[in-house]
Design a protein around this motif. Structure first.
Motif, PDB file in Angstrom:
ATOM      1  N   UNK A   1       0.236  -5.847 -13.568  1.00  0.00           N
ATOM      2  CA  UNK A   1       1.926  -6.381 -13.412  1.00  0.00           C
ATOM      3  C   UNK A   1       2.477  -4.944 -13.477  1.00  0.00           C
ATOM      4  N   UNK A   2       3.557  -4.928 -12.525  1.00  0.00           N
ATOM      5  CA  UNK A   2       4.731  -3.783 -12.779  1.00  0.00           C
ATOM      6  C   UNK A   2       5.831  -4.152 -12.224  1.00  0.00           C
ATOM      7  N   UNK A   3       6.981  -3.493 -12.658  1.00  0.00           N
ATOM      8  CA  UNK A   3       8.181  -4.051 -12.295  1.00  0.00           C
ATOM      9  C   UNK A   3       8.296  -4.043 -10.703  1.00  0.00           C
ATOM     10  N   UNK A   4       7.797  -2.819 -10.247  1.00  0.00           N
ATOM     11  CA  UNK A   4       7.944  -2.508  -8.884  1.00  0.00           C
ATOM     12  C   UNK A   4       7.158  -3.848  -7.905  1.00  0.00           C
ATOM     13  N   UNK A   5       6.111  -3.878  -8.439  1.00  0.00           N
ATOM     14  CA  UNK A   5       5.187  -4.871  -7.595  1.00  0.00           C
ATOM     15  C   UNK A   5       5.998  -6.352  -7.731  1.00  0.00           C
ATOM     16  N   UNK A   6       6.529  -6.694  -8.941  1.00  0.00           N
ATOM     17  CA  UNK A   6       7.248  -7.985  -8.964  1.00  0.00           C
ATOM     18  C   UNK A   6       8.320  -7.957  -8.145  1.00  0.00           C
TER      19      UNK A   6
ATOM     20  N   UNK B   1      -2.882 -12.943  10.122  1.00  0.00           N
ATOM     21  CA  UNK B   1      -2.091 -11.890   9.001  1.00  0.00           C
ATOM     22  C   UNK B   1      -1.971 -10.524   9.602  1.00  0.00           C
ATOM     23  N   UNK B   2      -2.470 -10.064  10.541  1.00  0.00           N
ATOM     24  CA  UNK B   2      -2.312  -8.808  11.123  1.00  0.00           C
ATOM     25  C   UNK B   2      -0.886  -8.758  11.745  1.00  0.00           C
ATOM     26  N   UNK B   3      -0.448  -9.934  12.422  1.00  0.00           N
ATOM     27  CA  UNK B   3       0.954 -10.094  12.903  1.00  0.00           C
ATOM     28  C   UNK B   3       1.877  -9.887  11.921  1.00  0.00           C
ATOM     29  N   UNK B   4       1.617 -10.714  10.637  1.00  0.00           N
ATOM     30  CA  UNK B   4       2.468 -10.794   9.698  1.00  0.00           C
ATOM     31  C   UNK B   4       2.906  -9.320   9.143  1.00  0.00           C
ATOM     32  N   UNK B   5       1.548  -8.597   9.007  1.00  0.00           N
ATOM     33  CA  UNK B   5       1.962  -7.352   8.314  1.00  0.00           C
ATOM     34  C   UNK B   5       2.608  -6.616   9.483  1.00  0.00           C
ATOM     35  N   UNK B   6       2.591  -6.547  10.614  1.00  0.00           N
ATOM     36  CA  UNK B   6       3.280  -5.811  11.712  1.00  0.00           C
ATOM     37  C   UNK B   6       4.701  -6.005  11.484  1.00  0.00           C
ATOM     38  N   UNK B   7       5.115  -7.406  11.250  1.00  0.00           N
ATOM     39  CA  UNK B   7       6.455  -7.762  11.006  1.00  0.00           C
ATOM     40  C   UNK B   7       7.116  -6.982   9.756  1.00  0.00           C
ATOM     41  N   UNK B   8       6.496  -7.167   8.739  1.00  0.00           N
ATOM     42  CA  UNK B   8       6.564  -6.320   7.422  1.00  0.00           C
ATOM     43  C   UNK B   8       6.875  -4.785   7.586  1.00  0.00           C
TER      44      UNK B   8
ATOM     45  N   UNK C   1       8.504  -0.555   3.553  1.00  0.00           N
ATOM     46  CA  UNK C   1       7.554   0.761   2.999  1.00  0.00           C
ATOM     47  C   UNK C   1       7.926   1.289   1.849  1.00  0.00           C
ATOM     48  N   UNK C   2       9.122   1.649   1.533  1.00  0.00           N
ATOM     49  CA  UNK C   2       9.382   2.336   0.267  1.00  0.00           C
ATOM     50  C   UNK C   2       8.919   1.277  -0.985  1.00  0.00           C
ATOM     51  N   UNK C   3       9.253   0.007  -0.778  1.00  0.00           N
ATOM     52  CA  UNK C   3       8.834  -0.746  -1.773  1.00  0.00           C
ATOM     53  C   UNK C   3       7.266  -1.230  -2.100  1.00  0.00           C
ATOM     54  N   UNK C   4       6.774  -0.840  -0.783  1.00  0.00           N
ATOM     55  CA  UNK C   4       5.188  -0.938  -0.951  1.00  0.00           C
ATOM     56  C   UNK C   4       4.678   0.236  -1.748  1.00  0.00           C
ATOM     57  N   UNK C   5       5.391   1.325  -1.192  1.00  0.00           N
ATOM     58  CA  UNK C   5       5.004   2.800  -1.828  1.00  0.00           C
ATOM     59  C   UNK C   5       5.169   2.920  -3.486  1.00  0.00           C
ATOM     60  N   UNK C   6       6.375   2.202  -3.930  1.00  0.00           N
ATOM     61  CA  UNK C   6       6.534   2.181  -5.177  1.00  0.00           C
ATOM     62  C   UNK C   6       5.525   1.359  -5.964  1.00  0.00           C
ATOM     63  N   UNK C   7       5.334   0.330  -5.401  1.00  0.00           N
ATOM     64  CA  UNK C   7       4.281  -0.846  -6.144  1.00  0.00           C
ATOM     65  C   UNK C   7       3.069  -0.478  -6.162  1.00  0.00           C
ATOM     66  N   UNK C   8       2.679   0.011  -5.072  1.00  0.00           N
ATOM     67  CA  UNK C   8       1.155   0.628  -4.715  1.00  0.00           C
ATOM     68  C   UNK C   8       0.792   1.876  -4.365  1.00  0.00           C
ATOM     69  N   UNK C   9       1.716   2.668  -4.003  1.00  0.00           N
ATOM     70  CA  UNK C   9       1.443   4.289  -3.449  1.00  0.00           C
ATOM     71  C   UNK C   9       1.679   4.215  -1.925  1.00  0.00           C
ATOM     72  N   UNK C  10       1.478   5.347  -1.497  1.00  0.00           N
ATOM     73  CA  UNK C  10       1.548   5.611   0.067  1.00  0.00           C
ATOM     74  C   UNK C  10       0.514   4.890   0.667  1.00  0.00           C
ATOM     75  N   UNK C  11       1.076   4.663   1.968  1.00  0.00           N
ATOM     76  CA  UNK C  11       0.286   4.005   2.936  1.00  0.00           C
ATOM     77  C   UNK C  11      -0.312   2.732   2.497  1.00  0.00           C
ATOM     78  N   UNK C  12       0.235   1.947   1.909  1.00  0.00           N
ATOM     79  CA  UNK C  12      -0.196   0.676   1.322  1.00  0.00           C
ATOM     80  C   UNK C  12       0.179  -0.774   1.819  1.00  0.00           C
ATOM     81  N   UNK C  13       1.131  -0.708   2.929  1.00  0.00           N
ATOM     82  CA  UNK C  13       1.384  -2.034   3.642  1.00  0.00           C
ATOM     83  C   UNK C  13       0.096  -2.719   4.088  1.00  0.00           C
ATOM     84  N   UNK C  14      -0.100  -3.714   3.442  1.00  0.00           N
ATOM     85  CA  UNK C  14      -1.602  -4.272   3.797  1.00  0.00           C
ATOM     86  C   UNK C  14      -1.512  -5.941   3.531  1.00  0.00           C
TER      87      UNK C  14
END
Length: 345
Positions: A41-46, A135-142, A149-162
């Motif tokens: 858990x992390x605040x950014x991930x939550x 799910x690829x279509x869903x990730x493309x939408x995100x 992207x910055x929210x994913x980066x804060x939660x998981x690190x760079x290039x982490x949208x998956x």
């Protein structure tokens, strides 16, 4: 799966005046859910998970979010018999509550998802729920929404949208949805004034009728009796020679067998939690029973082959009401926008 793996608080049944369960013990709900080692858990991930949970753009029409069917401003469901997805489509099963779902040994009515991470992916591509092509279509939408992207980066690190990190974030948020400190919890922790006389009678009636043979453990979902890590599954209806089976069309859905294809799994269902059950009507896998008192009568007859008196029913309903816990405050997230364009087709 042992109760210990869930971090359960076990309260000795020797407390004065507390109904006993034989070998089992009354257990209070922990204030924190178990957390898997591969998704800390992390605040950014939550915060990311909460935002995704409320974002209807994870659906093909931009109209359905996780919260649409599992409303955290209610009892964690939508109070419908079956939920409504894109274009008004409906399935054939009632939406389980998301509150305390972290204490389930598996997810969905048929247990086809092993954990919250796996469950989070299912509705996104289900054709009658969120109906993304894949799910690829869903990730493309995100990815198309600049703020994610910055929210994913804060939660998981760079290039982490998956898709995996999307599911991990949603699961992390769902593990904060715990409702401890119900009157029942306070009672088993030693507050002898927490339950009314009727609730205490209902607690004893709940035990004496045999309800605890399935609805055991802190979440009253039998997770402490889970076999092979997949949850506790029971046949329903067990006794079919009664008017309830036809009245509520219980035989139309073959349960776990529809996921596994195994004859042995016909009419097998995961035992649902009874936490906050007073808030989650209608009841059963098809949402066919509208009131809690009727649900108690149905369970007594179809699972235990018993006819309860009206006093027993009223007392058990009162006890079930004591399983309503304290809900952590929820605030709606500000969803990241798409300035000057839309991703909705």
């Amino acid at each position: 799966m042992k109760a210990k793996s869930f971090g359960y608080i076990v309260i000795a049944s020797s407390l004065a005046g507390l109904p006993t369960l034989g070998q089992a013990e009354w257990q209070a709900l922990p204030e924190q859910a178990p957390v898997p080692a591969d998704n800390p858990m992390s605040a950014a991930k939550i915060e990311l998970g909460k935002t995704l949970y409320f974002d209807p753009r994870l659906s093909s029409t931009g109209t359905v979010s996780c919260n649409s069917c599992h409303n955290v401003m209610l009892g964690g469901d939508d109070n419908r018999d079956v939920s409504m997805g894109v274009h008004g489509k409906t399935g054939n099963r009632n939406a389980p509550t998301v509150w305390n779902s972290a204490f389930n040994a598996s997810q969905f009515w048929d247990g086809r998802a092993a954990d919250l991470e796996e469950q989070a992916k299912g509705p996104v591509t289900n054709p009658v729920e969120m109906a993304m092509k894949d799910l690829d279509t869903a990730i493309e939408a995100i990815r198309a929404i600049p703020g994610y992207e910055p929210m994913f980066t804060q939660a998981f690190g760079p290039d982490s949208v998956s898709e995996d990190n999307m599911a991990r974030a949603i699961a992390a948020y769902e593990r904060t949805l715990i409702t401890p400190n119900s009157p029942y919890d306070r009672y088993v922790k030693g507050d002898r004034e927490a339950l009314t006389a009727q609730q205490l009678r209902g607690m004893e009636a709940f035990k004496q009728a045999g309800c605890v043979s399935c609805h055991s453990g802190p979440a009253f979902n039998g997770a402490d009796l889970a076999r092979d890590g997949g949850g506790l599954f029971m046949k329903f209806p067990l006794f079919t020679d009664n008017p309830y089976v036809e009245r509520y069309d219980f035989m139309a859905d073959q349960g776990r067998a529809e996921a596994t294809g195994k004859a042995a799994d016909e009419y097998m269902w995961k035992v649902p939690t009874l936490r906050n059950v007073a808030l989650t009507a209608p009841y059963f896998h098809n949402g066919s029973v509208k009131t809690l008192d009727e649900a108690v009568r149905v369970m007594a007859k179809t699972q235990l082959n018993q006819e309860l008196s009206e006093q027993q029913v009223e007392d058990i309903v009162a006890f079930l009401g004591a399983l309503t816990g304290e809900f952590p405050e929820q605030s709606l997230p500000r969803l990241p926008g798409t300035p000057g364009f839309t991703i909705i087709q």
